[in-house]
Design a protein around this motif. Structure first.
Motif, PDB file in Angstrom:
ATOM      1  N   LEU A   5       0.787  -1.241  -0.175  1.00  0.00           N
ATOM      2  CA  LEU A   5      -0.012  -0.080  -0.125  1.00  0.00           C
ATOM      3  C   LEU A   5       0.972   1.200  -0.169  1.00  0.00           C
ATOM      4  N   GLU A   6       0.759   2.023  -0.881  1.00  0.00           N
ATOM      5  CA  GLU A   6       1.414   3.417  -0.963  1.00  0.00           C
ATOM      6  C   GLU A   6       0.740   4.452  -1.170  1.00  0.00           C
ATOM      7  N   LYS A  13      -3.505   4.681   4.073  1.00  0.00           N
ATOM      8  CA  LYS A  13      -2.987   3.172   3.916  1.00  0.00           C
ATOM      9  C   LYS A  13      -3.123   2.506   5.077  1.00  0.00           C
ATOM     10  N   TRP A  17      -5.361  -1.086   5.599  1.00  0.00           N
ATOM     11  CA  TRP A  17      -4.471  -1.831   5.996  1.00  0.00           C
ATOM     12  C   TRP A  17      -5.156  -2.509   7.228  1.00  0.00           C
ATOM     13  N   THR A  31       4.687  -3.487   8.171  1.00  0.00           N
ATOM     14  CA  THR A  31       4.889  -2.121   7.539  1.00  0.00           C
ATOM     15  C   THR A  31       6.342  -1.917   7.302  1.00  0.00           C
ATOM     16  N   ASP A  89       2.166  -1.922   4.678  1.00  0.00           N
ATOM     17  CA  ASP A  89       2.012  -0.501   4.677  1.00  0.00           C
ATOM     18  C   ASP A  89       3.236   0.207   4.588  1.00  0.00           C
ATOM     19  N   ARG A  90       3.370   0.749   3.148  1.00  0.00           N
ATOM     20  CA  ARG A  90       4.653   1.193   2.732  1.00  0.00           C
ATOM     21  C   ARG A  90       5.690   0.078   2.361  1.00  0.00           C
ATOM     22  N   TYR A 132      -1.826   2.239  -4.842  1.00  0.00           N
ATOM     23  CA  TYR A 132      -1.588   3.792  -4.750  1.00  0.00           C
ATOM     24  C   TYR A 132      -2.876   4.502  -4.401  1.00  0.00           C
TER      25      TYR A 132
END
Ligand code: ATP
Ligand SMILES: Cc1cn([C@H]2C[C@H](O)[C@@H](COP(=O)(O)O)O2)c(=O)[nH]c1=O
Length: 204
Positions: A5-6, A13, A17, A31, A89-90, A132
């Motif tokens: 997830l970005e 995000k 998440w 994460t 998450d990222r 995104y």
């Protein structure tokens, strides 16, 4: 399958998440920077750097990258080897977009986005799908509350430009979702995208 997830700070995000945990109870949720259940001292070091207004941009890039290398070997690779769905998450695109922007301001590195991508190619794993969550920098900064040095409109505009470059570069991996919509609409769209990719993945 590795799903990331970005988006800009405040794009939603973490909200997505958290909600996905109920939908995919058997998945590995993690994460970057690492923290909580999948955290490490590398992640703690990164969070110290985030709080330091005067952190050296190159040193900060390598702290984030050290956390990523450890995250891969300790959490992500074992989960993928067990055949699990991993939702992060990222992930690396945050480095390409954020440190790409910080290093452009710093001026020591020419073509900073390419440089940051380049240091990952020898060891990192590309996600199967990157969702995104797209918001404008003003909405992002307002939602995030400007609690750290990254959450400023001018900086987030440069980060967003870098995400646009990444979407252009990896059109099959990225799926853009309008994250200015209400949370339940965003989540529904994320679930639809995820389900269809999981289906395709299962069919090989
Ligand atoms: N679609 C949405 N519409 C309006 N507000 C939202 C939406 N999604 C999340 N929010 C709110 O915006 C704030 C930031 O959300 P969240 O923490 O999920 O963002 P984030 O992308 O994880 O941010 P960061 O990268 O800074 O951790 C929270 O107060 C959350 O409730
Ligand atoms: C992984 C990663 C993150 N960042 C930035 C983006 C955020 O402002 C902070 C912390 O992330 P969180 O989702 O708010 O916890 O760090 C970055 O600059 N580079 C990265 O690689």
């Amino acid at each position: 399958m590795l799903v990331t997830l970005e988006g800009l700070d405040g794009s939603g995000k973490t909200t997505v998440w958290e909600a996905l945990r109920d939908v995919y109870p058997d998945a590995t949720f993690t994460t970057e920077p690492t923290s909580g259940e999948t955290g490490s001292w590398y992640g703690e070091a990164v969070y110290r750097s985030i709080q330091d207004e005067d952190a050296d941009p190159l040193a900060e890039l390598f702290l984030y990258t050290a956390d990523h290398a450890d995250h891969l070997t300790r959490v992500i690779e074992p989960a993928l080897e067990r055949g699990e769905l991993v939702i992060s998450d990222r992930y690396s695109d945050s480095r390409y977009a954020y440190q790409g922007a910080t290093l452009a301001e710093d001026g020591r590195i020419t073509r900073p986005l390419e440089y940051v991508v380049g240091i990952h190619t020898a060891f990192s794993i590309e996600p199967d799908l990157t969702i995104y969550l797209d918001v404008d920098p003003e909405t992002a900064a307002a939602r995030a509350g400007a609690t750290n040095k990254f959450e400023r409109v001018e900086y987030l505009s440069k980060v967003r430009d870098n995400y646009e470059r990444l979407i252009e570069r990896y059109p099959n991996r990225f799926v853009r979702i309008d994250a200015t919509q209400p949370p339940e609409v965003v989540l529904e769209r994320v679930e639809d995208v995820l389900e269809s990719r999981l289906d395709a993945h299962r069919k090989g």
